[in-house]
Scaffold this motif. Structure first.
Motif, PDB file in Angstrom:
ATOM      1  N   ILE A 126       4.167 -24.885   1.401  1.00 60.78           N
ATOM      2  CA  ILE A 126       3.661 -23.509   1.354  1.00 60.78           C
ATOM      3  C   ILE A 126       3.644 -23.011  -0.089  1.00 60.78           C
ATOM      4  O   ILE A 126       4.660 -23.046  -0.785  1.00 60.78           O
ATOM      5  CB  ILE A 126       4.527 -22.582   2.224  1.00 60.78           C
ATOM      6  N   HIS A 127       2.484 -22.523  -0.524  1.00 61.01           N
ATOM      7  CA  HIS A 127       2.368 -21.967  -1.873  1.00 61.01           C
ATOM      8  C   HIS A 127       2.019 -20.478  -1.838  1.00 61.01           C
ATOM      9  O   HIS A 127       1.640 -19.913  -2.865  1.00 61.01           O
ATOM     10  CB  HIS A 127       1.308 -22.725  -2.681  1.00 61.01           C
ATOM     11  N   GLU A 128       2.176 -19.853  -0.693  1.00 60.79           N
ATOM     12  CA  GLU A 128       1.790 -18.446  -0.554  1.00 60.79           C
ATOM     13  C   GLU A 128       2.763 -17.505  -1.264  1.00 60.79           C
ATOM     14  O   GLU A 128       3.967 -17.772  -1.348  1.00 60.79           O
ATOM     15  CB  GLU A 128       1.704 -18.067   0.920  1.00 60.79           C
ATOM     16  N   ILE A 129       2.206 -16.390  -1.735  1.00 63.01           N
ATOM     17  CA  ILE A 129       2.974 -15.292  -2.320  1.00 63.01           C
ATOM     18  C   ILE A 129       2.741 -14.049  -1.467  1.00 63.01           C
ATOM     19  O   ILE A 129       1.595 -13.680  -1.197  1.00 63.01           O
ATOM     20  CB  ILE A 129       2.535 -14.994  -3.769  1.00 63.01           C
ATOM     21  N   TRP A 130       3.830 -13.415  -1.046  1.00 63.27           N
ATOM     22  CA  TRP A 130       3.744 -12.181  -0.266  1.00 63.27           C
ATOM     23  C   TRP A 130       4.574 -11.093  -0.940  1.00 63.27           C
ATOM     24  O   TRP A 130       5.616 -11.383  -1.550  1.00 63.27           O
ATOM     25  CB  TRP A 130       4.252 -12.392   1.162  1.00 63.27           C
ATOM     26  N   ALA A 131       4.118  -9.851  -0.797  1.00 63.13           N
ATOM     27  CA  ALA A 131       4.825  -8.712  -1.393  1.00 63.13           C
ATOM     28  C   ALA A 131       5.160  -7.680  -0.334  1.00 63.13           C
ATOM     29  O   ALA A 131       4.327  -7.385   0.543  1.00 63.13           O
ATOM     30  CB  ALA A 131       3.988  -8.073  -2.494  1.00 63.13           C
ATOM     31  N   PHE A 132       6.360  -7.110  -0.418  1.00 63.54           N
ATOM     32  CA  PHE A 132       6.819  -6.076   0.503  1.00 63.54           C
ATOM     33  C   PHE A 132       7.003  -4.789  -0.300  1.00 63.54           C
ATOM     34  O   PHE A 132       7.838  -4.717  -1.198  1.00 63.54           O
ATOM     35  CB  PHE A 132       8.135  -6.500   1.150  1.00 63.54           C
ATOM     36  N   LEU A 138       2.218 -26.638  -6.785  1.00 63.30           N
ATOM     37  CA  LEU A 138       2.435 -27.275  -5.504  1.00 63.30           C
ATOM     38  C   LEU A 138       3.368 -26.411  -4.662  1.00 63.30           C
ATOM     39  O   LEU A 138       4.369 -25.896  -5.164  1.00 63.30           O
ATOM     40  CB  LEU A 138       3.067 -28.651  -5.718  1.00 63.30           C
ATOM     41  N   GLY A 139       3.033 -26.218  -3.388  1.00 71.11           N
ATOM     42  CA  GLY A 139       3.952 -25.512  -2.510  1.00 71.11           C
ATOM     43  C   GLY A 139       5.288 -26.233  -2.438  1.00 71.11           C
ATOM     44  O   GLY A 139       5.348 -27.455  -2.629  1.00 71.11           O
ATOM     45  N   ARG A 140       6.359 -25.470  -2.142  1.00 77.27           N
ATOM     46  CA  ARG A 140       7.691 -26.060  -2.218  1.00 77.27           C
ATOM     47  C   ARG A 140       8.710 -25.218  -1.479  1.00 77.27           C
ATOM     48  O   ARG A 140       8.455 -24.067  -1.138  1.00 77.27           O
ATOM     49  CB  ARG A 140       8.106 -26.193  -3.683  1.00 77.27           C
ATOM     50  N   SER A 141       9.889 -25.808  -1.301  1.00 75.93           N
ATOM     51  CA  SER A 141      11.048 -25.088  -0.769  1.00 75.93           C
ATOM     52  C   SER A 141      12.251 -25.438  -1.636  1.00 75.93           C
ATOM     53  O   SER A 141      12.205 -26.369  -2.443  1.00 75.93           O
ATOM     54  CB  SER A 141      11.304 -25.467   0.689  1.00 75.93           C
ATOM     55  N   GLY A 187       8.761 -21.770   0.376  1.00 82.76           N
ATOM     56  CA  GLY A 187       9.583 -21.921   1.563  1.00 82.76           C
ATOM     57  C   GLY A 187       8.905 -22.778   2.616  1.00 82.76           C
ATOM     58  O   GLY A 187       7.944 -23.510   2.339  1.00 82.76           O
ATOM     59  N   ARG A 188       9.421 -22.679   3.823  1.00 81.36           N
ATOM     60  CA  ARG A 188       8.843 -23.449   4.926  1.00 81.36           C
ATOM     61  C   ARG A 188       8.989 -22.675   6.234  1.00 81.36           C
ATOM     62  O   ARG A 188       9.739 -21.700   6.304  1.00 81.36           O
ATOM     63  CB  ARG A 188       9.505 -24.817   5.040  1.00 81.36           C
ATOM     64  N   ASP A 189       8.270 -23.125   7.236  1.00 85.41           N
ATOM     65  CA  ASP A 189       8.326 -22.540   8.573  1.00 85.41           C
ATOM     66  C   ASP A 189       8.402 -23.699   9.557  1.00 85.41           C
ATOM     67  O   ASP A 189       7.409 -24.384   9.818  1.00 85.41           O
ATOM     68  CB  ASP A 189       7.086 -21.683   8.836  1.00 85.41           C
ATOM     69  N   ASN A 190       9.603 -23.944  10.098  1.00 85.17           N
ATOM     70  CA  ASN A 190       9.782 -25.117  10.960  1.00 85.17           C
ATOM     71  C   ASN A 190       9.326 -24.892  12.396  1.00 85.17           C
ATOM     72  O   ASN A 190       9.530 -25.753  13.246  1.00 85.17           O
ATOM     73  CB  ASN A 190      11.241 -25.600  10.938  1.00 85.17           C
ATOM     74  N   GLU A 220      11.801 -19.753   5.497  1.00 84.57           N
ATOM     75  CA  GLU A 220      13.168 -20.096   5.140  1.00 84.57           C
ATOM     76  C   GLU A 220      13.113 -20.956   3.883  1.00 84.57           C
ATOM     77  O   GLU A 220      12.060 -21.517   3.556  1.00 84.57           O
ATOM     78  CB  GLU A 220      13.877 -20.841   6.269  1.00 84.57           C
ATOM     79  N   ASP A 221      14.230 -21.032   3.177  1.00 85.00           N
ATOM     80  CA  ASP A 221      14.304 -21.802   1.928  1.00 85.00           C
ATOM     81  C   ASP A 221      13.271 -21.341   0.907  1.00 85.00           C
ATOM     82  O   ASP A 221      12.770 -22.134   0.092  1.00 85.00           O
ATOM     83  CB  ASP A 221      14.126 -23.301   2.192  1.00 85.00           C
ATOM     84  N   HIS A 222      12.921 -20.061   0.943  1.00 81.92           N
ATOM     85  CA  HIS A 222      11.991 -19.474  -0.017  1.00 81.92           C
ATOM     86  C   HIS A 222      12.774 -18.692  -1.072  1.00 81.92           C
ATOM     87  O   HIS A 222      14.000 -18.613  -1.010  1.00 81.92           O
ATOM     88  CB  HIS A 222      10.990 -18.564   0.701  1.00 81.92           C
ATOM     89  N   THR A 223      12.063 -18.135  -2.045  1.00 86.23           N
ATOM     90  CA  THR A 223      12.702 -17.289  -3.056  1.00 86.23           C
ATOM     91  C   THR A 223      12.160 -15.873  -2.969  1.00 86.23           C
ATOM     92  O   THR A 223      11.055 -15.639  -2.462  1.00 86.23           O
ATOM     93  CB  THR A 223      12.459 -17.832  -4.472  1.00 86.23           C
ATOM     94  N   ALA A 224      12.939 -14.921  -3.481  1.00 86.86           N
ATOM     95  CA  ALA A 224      12.533 -13.520  -3.501  1.00 86.86           C
ATOM     96  C   ALA A 224      12.970 -12.896  -4.817  1.00 86.86           C
ATOM     97  O   ALA A 224      14.066 -13.166  -5.321  1.00 86.86           O
ATOM     98  CB  ALA A 224      13.150 -12.757  -2.331  1.00 86.86           C
TER      99      ALA A 224
END
Length: 412
Positions: free
Chosen positions: A219-225, A248-251, A207-210, A189-193
């Motif tokens: 979180i600094h991960e990058i994922w692709a769909f 730096l990871g961020r939301s 983003g983040r995962d509560n 959540e609170d991530h970008t796409a």
């Protein structure tokens, strides 16, 4: 000198000639310097034709390079606008020239799963009747427009707990399809796409995962769909995170895709660990080969850059090759400033103040009018914002002078 500039504009309007042909280069340099340090002129802007027959009801005072026009529908019935005004998500549908909105929070902070469409010709909202099942209500989700399948792709969000839901909405048939079971998507959540047009994929960052240990780290991960129907990994997720240097990871940050340089550019956000606002600019350059990883590079923004912030909104302006950001929340509170990152020269330009300061608003870029369209948001008032605004940018800008003033080299 400022008075001379304004007099030149007035005289140019009287005889019908372009004001920009009546102002010398030195005068333009002074005007741009005034703009770039954030001092908005109180004079009226030269006329720009609106993109529809709707009359301009209210224009926010701005500088002579741009203006904001209120496009809010005159209909005031609660049924005439979306109930959600904050933390929803929107895309631009180029086929029917409309904005599509999903979810978000209403004035009572209740999450929704409603679908709405804003006709950009008539500036009117209409709720979309969905055939079949729909995603659950949520906020803080991310969406992109998939031009290959003429779909809206939805990922993540929360209604208490962070989810990894992935759904596709057929913009022609008005039907949702649940892609979550077979995707193994990360919960965010609170991530970008963004839509990577070269790789034909949706790419998310941060983003983040509560509901996991991720809530306690950045979180600094990058994922692709994968959105390529001819690909063997169609509608599958893949982790693209490089192990070496990264931001730096961020939301609560903003991001766009720069097709000319094949990169994702991000700005700002929130450092959860240090509880600090961020104001850095980074670019992730995608690999030329599909099986390779890309790399990050921080962009030094020289003389001019926006203040630190989170909860802003960002769009890609294809006509000017700009990354435009509006508003958010920073160390000085709610913001309404507007900045454009020139993706050709990698410099930030200060454009104009916007409507009332706000957070968690949404925006798209309208290629027909070459303008940014903004909707909603929140400022912790009695209710959410449900207004619609258009940012019109004056054609014929002295772009080389603006870039030089911002610290860039316009001769690249």
């Amino acid at each position: 000198m400022k008075a001379i500039i304004l007099l030149s504009l007035v005289e140019a309007r009287k005889d019908g000639k372009s004001a920009f042909t009546r102002i010398g280069q030195h005068a333009w340099l002074v005007l741009v310097a005034v703009v770039l340090i954030g001092c908005a002129s109180k004079t009226k802007m030269l006329p720009i034709q609106p993109h529809s027959a709707t009359e301009d009801r209210l224009v926010v005072a701005g500088n002579t390079l741009s203006r904001w026009v209120d496009r809010t529908s005159p209909m005031t019935s609660a049924s005439a606008v979306p109930a959600a005004g904050e933390d929803c998500a929107v895309i631009y549908d180029p086929v029917q020239h409309r904005i599509i909105l999903f979810g978000g929070k209403d004035d009572e902070d209740k999450n929704s799963n409603e679908m709405w469409a804003l006709d950009l010709t008539t500036n009117t909202w209409q709720q979309i009747t969905v055939e079949g099942e729909s995603p659950p209500a949520s906020e803080d989700h991310a969406v992109i427009y998939d031009p290959i399948g003429h779909r809206m792709i939805l990922h993540g969000g929360e209604d208490g707990l962070t989810t990894n839901k992935t759904w596709a909405f057929d913009l022609k048939r008005h039907r949702w399809r649940n892609l979550t079971p077979q995707t193994e998507a990360p919960a965010r959540e609170d991530h970008t796409a963004i839509f990577d047009s070269r790789g034909k994929r949706m790419v998310i960052f941060g983003g983040r995962d509560n509901d996991s240990t991720y809530d306690y780290i950045n979180i600094h991960e990058i994922w692709a769909f994968d959105l390529d129907p001819d690909s063997p990994t169609f509608e599958k997720w893949k982790n693209l995170t490089p192990e070496d240097r990264h931001p730096l990871g961020r939301s609560d940050h903003v991001a766009v895709y720069d097709a000319k340089k094949n990169r994702m550019v991000i700005f700002g956000g929130w450092d959860k660990e240090e509880k600090e606002y961020l104001g850095d600019t980074w670019a992730f350059y995608f690999a030329a080969l599909p099986d390779s990883l890309g790399y990050w590079r921080q962009i030094k923004t020289k003389k001019s850059h926006p203040p630190k912030r989170r909860h802003a909104v960002g769009v890609y302006d294809s006509a000017r090759n700009w990354f435009i950001i509006v508003g958010g929340f920073g160390e000085e509170g709610y913001l309404n400033d507007v900045w454009a990152f020139d993706l050709t020269y990698d410099v930030w330009l200060n454009i104009t103040p916007g409507p009332q300061p706000r957070i968690d608003h949404q925006a798209i870029y309208d290629p027909r009018s070459r303008s940014l369209i903004l909707y909603g948001g929140d400022a912790r008032l009695k209710g959410k914002f449900h207004d619609v605004w258009e940012l019109q940018i004056q054609p014929g800008l002295p772009l080389e002078l603006m870039i030089q003033q911002a610290g860039g080299k316009a001769t690249q």
